[in-house]
Design a protein around this motif. Structure first.
Motif, PDB file in Angstrom:
ATOM      1  N   ILE A 405       0.814  -1.225   0.000  1.00 53.93           N
ATOM      2  CA  ILE A 405       0.000   0.000   0.000  1.00 53.93           C
ATOM      3  C   ILE A 405       0.842   1.268   0.000  1.00 53.93           C
ATOM      4  O   ILE A 405       0.315   2.359   0.156  1.00 53.93           O
ATOM      5  N   LEU A 406       2.155   1.131  -0.182  1.00 52.75           N
ATOM      6  CA  LEU A 406       3.019   2.319  -0.133  1.00 52.75           C
ATOM      7  C   LEU A 406       2.763   3.192  -1.358  1.00 52.75           C
ATOM      8  O   LEU A 406       2.581   2.687  -2.458  1.00 52.75           O
ATOM      9  N   SER A 407       2.772   4.510  -1.139  1.00 52.50           N
ATOM     10  CA  SER A 407       2.512   5.404  -2.272  1.00 52.50           C
ATOM     11  C   SER A 407       3.676   5.333  -3.249  1.00 52.50           C
ATOM     12  O   SER A 407       4.803   5.045  -2.868  1.00 52.50           O
ATOM     13  N   ASN A 408       3.370   5.690  -4.499  1.00 53.24           N
ATOM     14  CA  ASN A 408       4.399   5.587  -5.531  1.00 53.24           C
ATOM     15  C   ASN A 408       5.579   6.471  -5.227  1.00 53.24           C
ATOM     16  O   ASN A 408       6.712   6.115  -5.479  1.00 53.24           O
ATOM     17  N   GLU A 620       0.642   6.264   2.320  1.00 47.70           N
ATOM     18  CA  GLU A 620       0.025   5.153   1.607  1.00 47.70           C
ATOM     19  C   GLU A 620      -0.573   5.647   0.301  1.00 47.70           C
ATOM     20  O   GLU A 620      -0.795   6.835   0.121  1.00 47.70           O
ATOM     21  N   LEU A 621      -0.784   4.711  -0.586  1.00 50.59           N
ATOM     22  CA  LEU A 621      -1.287   5.032  -1.911  1.00 50.59           C
ATOM     23  C   LEU A 621      -2.615   5.760  -1.774  1.00 50.59           C
ATOM     24  O   LEU A 621      -3.522   5.295  -1.088  1.00 50.59           O
ATOM     25  N   ASP A 622      -2.713   6.917  -2.429  1.00 55.73           N
ATOM     26  CA  ASP A 622      -3.939   7.697  -2.300  1.00 55.73           C
ATOM     27  C   ASP A 622      -4.796   7.461  -3.533  1.00 55.73           C
ATOM     28  O   ASP A 622      -4.510   7.967  -4.612  1.00 55.73           O
ATOM     29  N   THR A 623      -5.832   6.646  -3.392  1.00 50.65           N
ATOM     30  CA  THR A 623      -6.649   6.344  -4.578  1.00 50.65           C
ATOM     31  C   THR A 623      -7.974   7.087  -4.508  1.00 50.65           C
ATOM     32  O   THR A 623      -8.961   6.675  -5.104  1.00 50.65           O
ATOM     33  N   SER A 624      -7.985   8.205  -3.765  1.00 50.72           N
ATOM     34  CA  SER A 624      -9.262   8.916  -3.590  1.00 50.72           C
ATOM     35  C   SER A 624      -9.768   9.471  -4.924  1.00 50.72           C
ATOM     36  O   SER A 624     -10.965   9.724  -5.088  1.00 50.72           O
ATOM     37  N   ALA A 625      -8.838   9.685  -5.882  1.00 49.83           N
ATOM     38  CA  ALA A 625      -9.274  10.266  -7.153  1.00 49.83           C
ATOM     39  C   ALA A 625      -9.989   9.242  -8.028  1.00 49.83           C
ATOM     40  O   ALA A 625     -10.600   9.581  -9.035  1.00 49.83           O
ATOM     41  N   ILE A 626      -9.877   7.950  -7.646  1.00 47.05           N
ATOM     42  CA  ILE A 626     -10.557   6.913  -8.429  1.00 47.05           C
ATOM     43  C   ILE A 626     -11.849   6.593  -7.687  1.00 47.05           C
ATOM     44  O   ILE A 626     -11.815   6.101  -6.565  1.00 47.05           O
ATOM     45  N   ARG A 627     -12.981   6.910  -8.305  1.00 42.76           N
ATOM     46  CA  ARG A 627     -14.241   6.688  -7.585  1.00 42.76           C
ATOM     47  C   ARG A 627     -14.954   5.478  -8.162  1.00 42.76           C
ATOM     48  O   ARG A 627     -15.075   5.336  -9.368  1.00 42.76           O
ATOM     49  N   HIS A 628     -15.411   4.625  -7.274  1.00 43.42           N
ATOM     50  CA  HIS A 628     -16.174   3.472  -7.747  1.00 43.42           C
ATOM     51  C   HIS A 628     -17.646   3.816  -7.609  1.00 43.42           C
ATOM     52  O   HIS A 628     -18.182   3.856  -6.515  1.00 43.42           O
ATOM     53  N   ASP A 629     -18.267   4.074  -8.731  1.00 45.65           N
ATOM     54  CA  ASP A 629     -19.605   4.643  -8.715  1.00 45.65           C
ATOM     55  C   ASP A 629     -20.502   3.773  -9.587  1.00 45.65           C
ATOM     56  O   ASP A 629     -20.114   3.397 -10.682  1.00 45.65           O
ATOM     57  N   SER A 678       0.949   5.538 -19.081  1.00 41.24           N
ATOM     58  CA  SER A 678       0.643   6.351 -17.901  1.00 41.24           C
ATOM     59  C   SER A 678      -0.860   6.521 -17.750  1.00 41.24           C
ATOM     60  O   SER A 678      -1.376   6.517 -16.628  1.00 41.24           O
ATOM     61  N   LEU A 679      -1.555   6.657 -18.881  1.00 38.82           N
ATOM     62  CA  LEU A 679      -3.010   6.802 -18.812  1.00 38.82           C
ATOM     63  C   LEU A 679      -3.628   5.568 -18.143  1.00 38.82           C
ATOM     64  O   LEU A 679      -4.519   5.663 -17.293  1.00 38.82           O
ATOM     65  N   MET A 680      -3.097   4.395 -18.522  1.00 35.07           N
ATOM     66  CA  MET A 680      -3.607   3.146 -17.928  1.00 35.07           C
ATOM     67  C   MET A 680      -3.285   3.108 -16.424  1.00 35.07           C
ATOM     68  O   MET A 680      -4.109   2.707 -15.613  1.00 35.07           O
ATOM     69  N   SER A 681      -2.065   3.537 -16.108  1.00 42.18           N
ATOM     70  CA  SER A 681      -1.675   3.519 -14.689  1.00 42.18           C
ATOM     71  C   SER A 681      -2.549   4.451 -13.869  1.00 42.18           C
ATOM     72  O   SER A 681      -2.899   4.154 -12.733  1.00 42.18           O
ATOM     73  N   ALA A 682      -2.880   5.599 -14.465  1.00 44.84           N
ATOM     74  CA  ALA A 682      -3.728   6.549 -13.743  1.00 44.84           C
ATOM     75  C   ALA A 682      -5.079   5.901 -13.451  1.00 44.84           C
ATOM     76  O   ALA A 682      -5.638   6.018 -12.360  1.00 44.84           O
ATOM     77  N   LEU A 683      -5.569   5.176 -14.434  1.00 43.67           N
ATOM     78  CA  LEU A 683      -6.868   4.518 -14.288  1.00 43.67           C
ATOM     79  C   LEU A 683      -6.821   3.477 -13.167  1.00 43.67           C
ATOM     80  O   LEU A 683      -7.804   3.236 -12.476  1.00 43.67           O
ATOM     81  N   LEU A 684      -5.635   2.876 -12.985  1.00 44.44           N
ATOM     82  CA  LEU A 684      -5.503   1.843 -11.938  1.00 44.44           C
ATOM     83  C   LEU A 684      -5.210   2.457 -10.573  1.00 44.44           C
ATOM     84  O   LEU A 684      -5.064   1.743  -9.587  1.00 44.44           O
ATOM     85  N   GLY A 685      -5.067   3.786 -10.521  1.00 46.11           N
ATOM     86  CA  GLY A 685      -4.800   4.414  -9.228  1.00 46.11           C
ATOM     87  C   GLY A 685      -3.339   4.333  -8.832  1.00 46.11           C
ATOM     88  O   GLY A 685      -2.999   4.444  -7.670  1.00 46.11           O
ATOM     89  N   GLU A 686      -2.443   4.160  -9.821  1.00 48.01           N
ATOM     90  CA  GLU A 686      -1.020   4.030  -9.490  1.00 48.01           C
ATOM     91  C   GLU A 686      -0.314   5.385  -9.486  1.00 48.01           C
ATOM     92  O   GLU A 686       0.821   5.491  -9.076  1.00 48.01           O
ATOM     93  N   MET A 687      -1.002   6.429 -10.012  1.00 45.87           N
ATOM     94  CA  MET A 687      -0.315   7.726 -10.118  1.00 45.87           C
ATOM     95  C   MET A 687      -0.861   8.706  -9.091  1.00 45.87           C
ATOM     96  O   MET A 687      -1.898   8.478  -8.478  1.00 45.87           O
ATOM     97  N   GLU A 688      -0.147   9.835  -8.948  1.00 47.61           N
ATOM     98  CA  GLU A 688      -0.601  10.838  -7.987  1.00 47.61           C
ATOM     99  C   GLU A 688      -1.521  11.816  -8.712  1.00 47.61           C
ATOM    100  O   GLU A 688      -1.200  12.324  -9.779  1.00 47.61           O
ATOM    101  N   VAL A1169      -0.346  -5.154 -10.967  1.00 44.90           N
ATOM    102  CA  VAL A1169      -1.252  -6.251 -11.340  1.00 44.90           C
ATOM    103  C   VAL A1169      -2.026  -6.721 -10.110  1.00 44.90           C
ATOM    104  O   VAL A1169      -3.250  -6.880 -10.137  1.00 44.90           O
ATOM    105  N   ILE A1170      -1.307  -6.927  -9.011  1.00 50.78           N
ATOM    106  CA  ILE A1170      -1.970  -7.428  -7.794  1.00 50.78           C
ATOM    107  C   ILE A1170      -3.041  -6.450  -7.349  1.00 50.78           C
ATOM    108  O   ILE A1170      -4.150  -6.831  -6.995  1.00 50.78           O
ATOM    109  N   ARG A1171      -2.710  -5.154  -7.408  1.00 46.08           N
ATOM    110  CA  ARG A1171      -3.688  -4.163  -6.951  1.00 46.08           C
ATOM    111  C   ARG A1171      -4.858  -4.076  -7.908  1.00 46.08           C
ATOM    112  O   ARG A1171      -6.000  -3.930  -7.479  1.00 46.08           O
TER     113      ARG A1171
END
Length: 1542
Positions: A405-408, A620-629, A678-688, A1169-1171
């Motif tokens: 869960i460590l931030s990038n 920790e990884l901040d995935t607040s920008a990815i909303r599951h709606d 990078s676009l894909m990574s952003a979608l997965l919540g891997e970026m800031e 992948v795991i995340r």
């Protein structure tokens, strides 16, 4: 009291006789009530404890019944006694009150015992420690009454015969019960005997006997080792840790914020002349941080929440810590009782009037004190080691959990190697410190006590000795810091050496192709020379330290005694004083040596603690920008989304707005580095997130560009933890075109995949990765260029069956990043990215109509590549894919000007790449093997691979004697002789000084203080001092000699190892994982350099020390020989049993530990992948299982050490006991000084005995390193590098190659790969070699370089049979441009020309031809530009061009190209093709093609199939007749030889 018993209660005159005894009344009151009081006081507490911790009741056993019956008998006896008293009472004589009270108390007591024994049925441990103690106490106290009654009966006093008989029976019954309670009862709930062990079995660790026996009979396996207690399981420990850590971390973070605020106030108040730029920036950062409420460290200071980890550990483990503290305290106090008893023994021997029984009591007391001391000490260690183990477990598990869960941003600060270090090295340091933490106060206490008692003995003259010790401590400290500095230097050398070694192994194929081994060998030898020089210096420092350590106690006693005798003429040294002082000095020696060590290990641990606090306290990884709606109709929606890899650099993804509807197939295209991945990574919540957000509806599956494969079977990788649904599974295999691969893999889908998918080709890995995602059956599929590593036809198959409008995923939402233009007409929407933002989107037809960027790019592509489209690279390019890092193929539009403009994005991509492990490069399976070759090889690998691991692990049993001989031979026999001789002289000096001291002390009987001659006194002091100094000097000589000898051995063995490895054939590297070879050079060499010599030195010292002690005891009392024999038999037996078990447990420990680390690094490299699949919990669980497996081995090993120590202490204590008994029995012919001399030596033997066994097992463990190195020194070699037959000068001048019925196989036991190839290649011909995967194309190149030796037939070049000349003569004359561009760390120049054969002009010319001149010229250092490990700081395209430059430099007549356009964009590809056509026009060229259009202009095409040539002729001829080539061409869309323009 007298009335109560009706007899005398106490009479001291009874003791003043040879036949001493205690009054019966005292024995019947005080001695009866002590054990009973103990029982009644503790019983309520005991019963309450049982009530609280009860489990379900266990069944009745014979043992339990026997105990209850015996106690029942005791009860009956007490009743009978009471009845007897009443019958007597009816007579006339008055019966004393005691006769009523004792039986009545006993009746109650036995009932209580019955109750306690019964209540234990509800406990796992059936035997109560406190009942056992009660029985022991009771029996000890009754012994006195027992002997009194027997004496009375012998004297004919039969007045209380009935009472005596009852007493004897009950005494016997109690002994029986004690014996029974030594046995443990089994419990249904637990098969682990440590939980059910009885008290006596626990304190002696006897419950462990079964494992020791098993380990002696046969090597232990994991199944034989018991699990640890539930309370010590990883899961429970970590959950405890996390709750406490949460509070502590919070407090610490608040403190940290207060610190920051103070700092900011201080900063703003401090600089009055306006803030300079730096500070103002740091102010901004602080303000920002406050605003974001992220307690992040400001970039200007390295600060983070500190000092919470130790508090956390203390809060969890304070009970263990307090328990061990009490035990240590008891041990320390008892330690000083022995010298006092020794003093009493000496005075007993000197005073002939003392009764003999006093001596016996002293002997028994010596033994009892020593035994209790041993038990306390061993239990203290047991607690401390378990504490250490728990701390290590918590650290390992917590680091693993945090990694998930460590931030990038925080993760980027650590390479995988560093994170694994936190888990291995730092956890180990904390474990070590926890083991010895109590020593910090204990050593100080021991030193204080020693000085106090010495003062009592010798008065102020002690200060002279202690002062000397105090002076020697800083001297030692200086040496210690010096040697620390040397070691730090050596660590750097070692790292450098291993780095090069790693590179050699990763690029071994290139070294062999280019014949570059000598250059790299030189590099390693240079570093090793420095390393050995440091090693020698370090050894000399250690020798000095040892000299001082050894000489300190001797010097101290010389100085103290001299001062004592010289200060006052009334002071005469007598035996009591001298030998008591010596045994106190011996006690003092241990804390003095250990204190500096403990302090330094605490300091080291504090560094580790800081590192761990920084890591575990990270963001920790901040995935607040990815909303599951779930409430909107689009599946993925980007709203004004901007993301970056690092908050401090500009956004990588800028203001993206994008809606994806359910079931759509969206293609994302764009040039290299435009931000697709990078676009894909952003979608997965891997970026800031910078601003905006992404909304997702449904579950996500992810296929990364860099396929991530776990070490396991193919099936495990695809199922990825899900249930097996056979029908779907087969469907997925078919769709991903994996069925043909599984047919050829050994064991089909159960084939084991090596680390990082080492034995699969790039295409296979990519397809397994895709199959994993499809099998999971989720809603949204994020596919990052999954077709990059597969053949054109396979790519088409996958697109049709999986991704396309009719594929398996047709109802799912798919985002596909791709470079394959010919699939674009079939997608629903195309998104074109440019510099991180969307430049245009729409369907294929709309975008073409728009005539924008997309349409323009498409045109140029089509023009370049012709109808074949950009068919990507074929999968047998076994590219280990490590080229295809997410957006690392940083090749901008104009290839050459990759200069500072793109520096930023390069930074980004490199940090992104630090994900895939930068340390463990591509493994040795080099990518030139084709798959069919790989198959049998793999089958072999599986069988062999497992065998190899088995073998490594099953090096069971004793190490062969030949290994010791090999090592001693390397040391040099002359050195060995001198070392042993010096040690023997040292032992002689030791015995001499002891005898001299005993003679000196006997002077006190001849002379009194007035007539002691000065000359005699001075002689005594002088000789004693000289003998002491002699000991030190002999040890010094031995150590200096051994340092030279051992360094010499290290040098010789490392040289032999390196030579053999560099000359090993390629097949060796294919079947041996690189990790295993590196291990020989890292851990095994370092064991041989550092640990083994130290163990051997100490072993000789201790061994001879023990021998000389026993000799001295035998000199004084020859009868002692009789006792030595059985004791040494016990000792040797214990040692044999222990060493066998311990050795195996150590092996199990290392075998179970490496999976923990490798699983961890695997996890870290596959985090996205795991995340994405949200499998964090499953991986956590697996990691916990692995840690527990390792934990139980370490735990068992700890117990085995305690088992051993308790038994050796017993042997040592028995030596002391028997020695003191002898002194009592033969007191008439011995004087006090002999007694002192013998016993003070015997007292010091216990520690030496246990050290000797430990060292023996350590040597056994460490000599294994020599054995393993030796194993690789005996590896078979390839052909010699240079033979007597040299090729003619200028050969090959024409470059004609002839194959005559050529056959080859990979290894003797495998099938042929090339079956009878015959063909002629004329001078300057251009030949293209084609064939399906596994046809034997790459084997052909390997044969030309003799990487593979012929199985039949021959190859001649210009009339010379290549098998007749040396390998280097051959390889230096051929040039290859390999498939994957492998570079080494060093300068650019070194990578092009490691032997400095060419001038700078020639190199610049080559660079110009390779289109790299402008790039290199723009670098600050030009040709000296440092290339990092594996060329990570260059893009893949640049690396490929450097390999081209290498080939251009060599200018040989024959060029072999293993076409390597996998990682190169079309522009670079075109440049490479042009250069080759122009510059190599005068050469014979053989191209192994993966794309047909690159070889359509060759003179001839050779089509291989199953190792035979099926067609051979010009492309025009072959296209006219329908054969294999014709069909391949048709598939690729090539109609005639001119339809491709290049």
């Amino acid at each position: 009291m007298e009335k109560f018993c009706n007899s005398t209660f106490w009479n001291s005159s009874l003791l003043d006789s040879p036949e001493a005894d205690l009054p019966l009344c005292f024995e019947q009151t005080v001695l009866v009530w002590i054990p009973l009081g103990f029982l009644w006081l503790l019983a309520p507490w005991q019963l309450l404890h049982i009530y609280r911790s009860r489990t379900k009741r266990s069944s009745t056993t014979k043992l339990y019944l026997a105990k209850q019956v015996l106690v029942g008998f005791l009860f009956i006896l007490a009743a009978i006694e009471l009845a007897l008293v009443f019958t007597e009472d009816s007579g006339q004589a008055s019966v004393p009150a005691i006769r009523y009270t004792n039986p009545s108390i006993y009746l109650g007591t036995w009932l209580l015992v019955l109750l306690i024994q019964h209540s234990r049925r509800w406990c796992v441990q059936k035997d109560s420690w406190f009942l056992s103690l009660f029985w022991i106490l009771s029996i000890l106290c009754d012994t006195f009454q027992f002997q009194t009654l027997i004496r009375m009966l012998l004297q004919g006093n039969n007045s209380s015969l009935a009472y005596s008989c009852l007493f004897f029976i009950s005494y016997a019954l109690q002994i029986l019960i004690l014996i029974l309670s030594a046995f443990s009862e089994k419990d249904k709930l637990s098969d682990n005997p440590s939980f059910t062990a009885s008290f006596l079995s626990s304190i002696t660790f006897s419950w462990y006997d079964s494992i020791v026996l098993k380990g002696y009979k046969q090597p232990l396996t994991l199944k034989d080792v018991w699990d640890v207690d539930e309370k010590l399981k990883t899961k429970i420990l970590v959950s405890k840790f996390e709750t406490v850590m949460a509070e502590e971390l919070l407090k610490s973070r608040r403190a940290f914020q207060r610190r920051q605020q103070k700092k900011s106030q201080w900063n703003s108040g401090g600089s009055l002349n306006g803030l300079n730029k730096n500070q103002s920036q740091s102010q901004d950062v602080l303000v920002l941080e406050e605003a974001k409420k992220k307690q992040k460290k400001s970039k200007t200071t390295e600060d983070f929440p500190k000092s919470w980890l130790v508090k956390t550990f203390f809060k969890i483990f304070y009970i263990i810590i307090l328990k061990s503290l009490l035990l240590k305290l008891m041990n320390d106090i008892l330690m000083f009782v022995s010298p006092q008893l020794l003093k009493l023994m000496i005075s007993f021997a000197n005073d002939r009037n003392t009764y003999v029984w006093v001596g016996y009591i002293y002997s028994i007391l010596l033994f009892a004190v020593a035994s209790i001391q041993s038990i306390c000490l061993q239990y203290h260690f047991q607690l401390c080691f378990v504490l250490g183990l728990n701390v290590r477990t918590i650290v390992m598990a917590a680091v693993y959990k945090k990694a998930l869960i460590l931030s990038n941003r925080d993760r980027k600060q650590y390479t995988i190697g560093e994170t694994v270090n936190l888990m291995s090295v730092d956890a180990q340091k904390l474990m070590d410190v926890a083991n010895y933490i109590q020593m910090l106060w204990s050593t100080v206490l021991q030193i204080a006590f020693s000085i106090f008692f010495l003062w009592i003995e010798l008065g102020p003259s002690v200060l002279a000795g202690v002062g000397l010790m105090a002076i020697l401590i800083p001297v030692n400290a200086i040496f210690a810091t010096k040697s620390r500095a040397i070691q730090v230097k050596n660590m750097e050398n070692k790292d450098k050496r291993l780095k090069i070694m790693n590179e050699i192994l990763s690029g071994i194929k290139i070294l062999k192709y280019f014949a570059w081994e000598p250059s790299f060998k030189e590099k390693i030898h240079d570093i090793r020379k420095k390393e050995l020089k440091n090693l020698l210096a370090y050894g000399q420092m250690q020798a000095m330290i040892m000299f001082f350590l050894y000489i300190t106690p001797v010097l101290v006693s010389v100085v103290t005694f001299s001062v004592y005798v010289l200060v006052d003429s009334n002071n005469i040294l007598d035996a009591e004083k001298a030998f008591t002082a010596i045994s106190l000095f011996n006690i003092l020696r241990y804390p003095m040596t250990i204190l500096p060590m403990v302090i330094s290990s605490v300091l080291q641990a504090s560094v580790s603690i800081r590192r761990l606090e920084k890591y575990l306290g990270g963001d920790e990884l901040d995935t607040s920008a990815i909303r599951h709606d779930c409430n909107f109709d689009t599946v993925v929606q980007f709203s004004e989304a901007s993301f970056t890899w690092d908050q401090n650099s500009e956004a990588t993804i800028q203001d993206v707005n994008l809606d994806v509807r359910p079931g759509q197939l969206v293609a994302v295209v764009g040039t290299v580095g435009s931000g697709k991945s990078s676009l894909m990574s952003a979608l997965l919540g891997e970026m800031e997130n910078i601003h905006g957000h992404i909304a997702i509806k449904g579950t996500v599956a992810y296929v990364p560009q860099q396929s991530w494969i776990q070490n396991g079977t193919v099936k495990d990788n695809i199922l990825f933890g899900s249930e097996l649904d056979e029908k779907r599974y087969q469907q997925v295999l078919e769709a991903c075109a994996l069925l043909p691969d599984l047919e050829v893999l050994p064991g089909g889908d159960l084939a084991e995949i090596g680390e990082k998918g080492i034995n699969l080709s790039g295409g296979q890995k990519q397809r397994i990765s895709l199959a994993r995602a499809i099998y999971q059956n989720l809603d949204i599929y994020i596919l990052d260029d999954p077709l990059s590593a597969v053949d054109a036809h396979v790519g088409k198959h996958i697109f049709d069956k999986v991704l396309g409008p009719n594929g398996l995923l047709k109802d799912k939402t798919r985002l596909l990043v791709t470079h394959s233009i010919h699939f674009l007409p079939q997608v629903d929407e195309i998104v074109v990215l440019e510099n991180g933002s969307i430049s245009e989107k729409g369907s294929y037809s709309t975008l073409l109509a728009k005539k924008g960027l997309f349409a323009r790019n498409l045109k140029t592509f089509i023009k370049q590549t012709g109808p074949e489209g950009e068919a990507t690279v074929n999968e047998n390019s076994e590219e280990d894919d490590y080229g295809l890092m997410p957006s690392v193929e940083e090749i901008p539009e104009d290839v050459i000007s990759l200069t500072m403009k793109r520096e930023n994005s390069l930074h980004r991509t490199l940090s992104h790449r630090s994900r895939s492990n930068s340390r463990h490069l591509k493994s040795l399976k080099d990518s030139l093997k084709t798959r069919s070759v790989n198959i049998p090889k793999e089958k072999e690998e599986l069988v062999k691979g497992q065998k190899l691991i088995k073998k490594e692990f099953m090096e069971t049993g004793k190490v062969k004697f030949s290994v010791y001989l090999k090592y001693l031979q390397a040391v040099g026999w002359s050195s060995v002789f001198i070392i042993i001789l010096a040690h023997i002289f040292n032992a002689v000096a030791l015995i001499g000084s002891n005898l001299w001291l005993s003679a000196w002390t006997s002077d006190s009987k001849i002379f009194n203080s007035t007539n002691y001659p000065t000359s005699r006194r001075d002689m005594r002091i002088g000789v004693y001092g000289a003998l002491g100094l002699g000991q030190g000097i002999f040890v010094l000589i031995a150590n200096l000699c051994s340092t030279c000898g051992f360094t010499h051995a290290s040098n010789i063995l490392h040289k032999q190892l390196l030579n053999k490895i560099l000359r090993a054939p390629m097949s060796f590297f294919d079947t041996t994982p690189s990790g295993r070879i590196v291990n020989r050079f890292s851990s095994d060499v370092s064991t041989m350099d550092d640990t083994l010599p130290a163990s051997l030195r100490s072993w000789i010292l201790y061994f001879l020390g023990i021998i000389s002690t026993l000799l001295m005891i035998c000199l004084a009392t020859p009868v002692f020989v009789v006792i030595i024999i059985p004791l040494s038999i016990i000792y040797v037996l214990v040692q044999i049993f222990y060493v066998a078990t311990s050795r195996q447990l150590r092996r199990l420990d290392s075998v179970t530990r490496s999976p923990v680390y490798s699983f961890f690094s695997e996890t870290v490299s596959g985090l996205p992948v795991i995340r994405a699949f949200q499998h964090q919990q499953r991986f956590l669980k697996h990691s916990e299982v692995l840690i527990d497996n390792n934990q139980k081995c370490v735990f068992s090993w700890i117990i085995s050490n305690r088992w051993l120590a308790i038994r050796l202490d017993l042997v040592g204590n028995l030596v002391v006991f028997f020695a003191s008994l002898m002194m009592v029995i033969y007191r008439d012919n011995l004087s006090g000084d002999t007694v002192g001399f013998v016993l003070s030596n015997a007292l010091s033997i216990t520690q030496s005995l246990s050290w000797l066994v430990r060292l023996t097992s350590e040597i056994e463990t460490n000599i294994v390193a020599v054995e393993r190195i030796n194993e690789y020194i005996n590896v078979e070699n390839e052909a010699p590098w240079v033979t007597d037959k040299r090729p003619p000068v200028g050969w090959p001048s024409k470059g004609e190659i002839q194959f005559r019925n050529y056959e080859v196989r990979y290894r003797p036991e495998l099938d042929l790969v090339l079956k009878g190839i015959t063909c002629d290649i004329r001078s300057m011909e251009k030949i293209g070699v084609v064939g399906r995967t596994g046809a034997g194309k790459s084997s052909l190149t390997n044969c030309l370089f003799r990487i593979l030796e012929a199985a039949g037939g021959q190859i001649t070049i210009d009339g010379v049979d290549i098998a007749s000349i040396g390998l280097h003569d051959l390889r230096e004359k051929l040039t290859i441009i390999p498939q994957d561009p492998i570079l080494f760390s060093g300068s650019l120049r070194m990578n092009l020309d490691p032997f400095n054969n060419y001038s700078d002009e020639e190199i610049w010319k080559a660079l110009e031809l390779a289109h790299l001149k402008s790039f290199v010229a723009n670098l600050q250092l030009g040709l000296s530009h440092e290339v990092t490990e594996a060329g990570d700081n260059l893009s893949i395209g640049q690396r490929q061009l450097l390999c081209l430059a290498r080939a251009l430099l060599r200018k040989s007549k024959i060029l072999i190209m293993d076409e390597a356009t996998a990682a190169v964009d079309l522009e670079t590809d075109r440049l490479i093709q042009m250069t080759i056509q122009k510059e190599f026009s005068h050469c014979t060229t053989i191209t192994i093609a993966h794309r047909l259009h690159t070889i359509m202009d060759s003179n001839k095409v050779m089509v291989l199939d199953h190792g035979k040539i099926v067609e051979y002729g010009s492309p025009e001829e072959l296209l006219k007749k329908p054969g294999p080539f014709y069909f391949m061409a048709k598939e690729a869309g090539i109609e005639n030889a001119n339809s491709t323009t290049l």
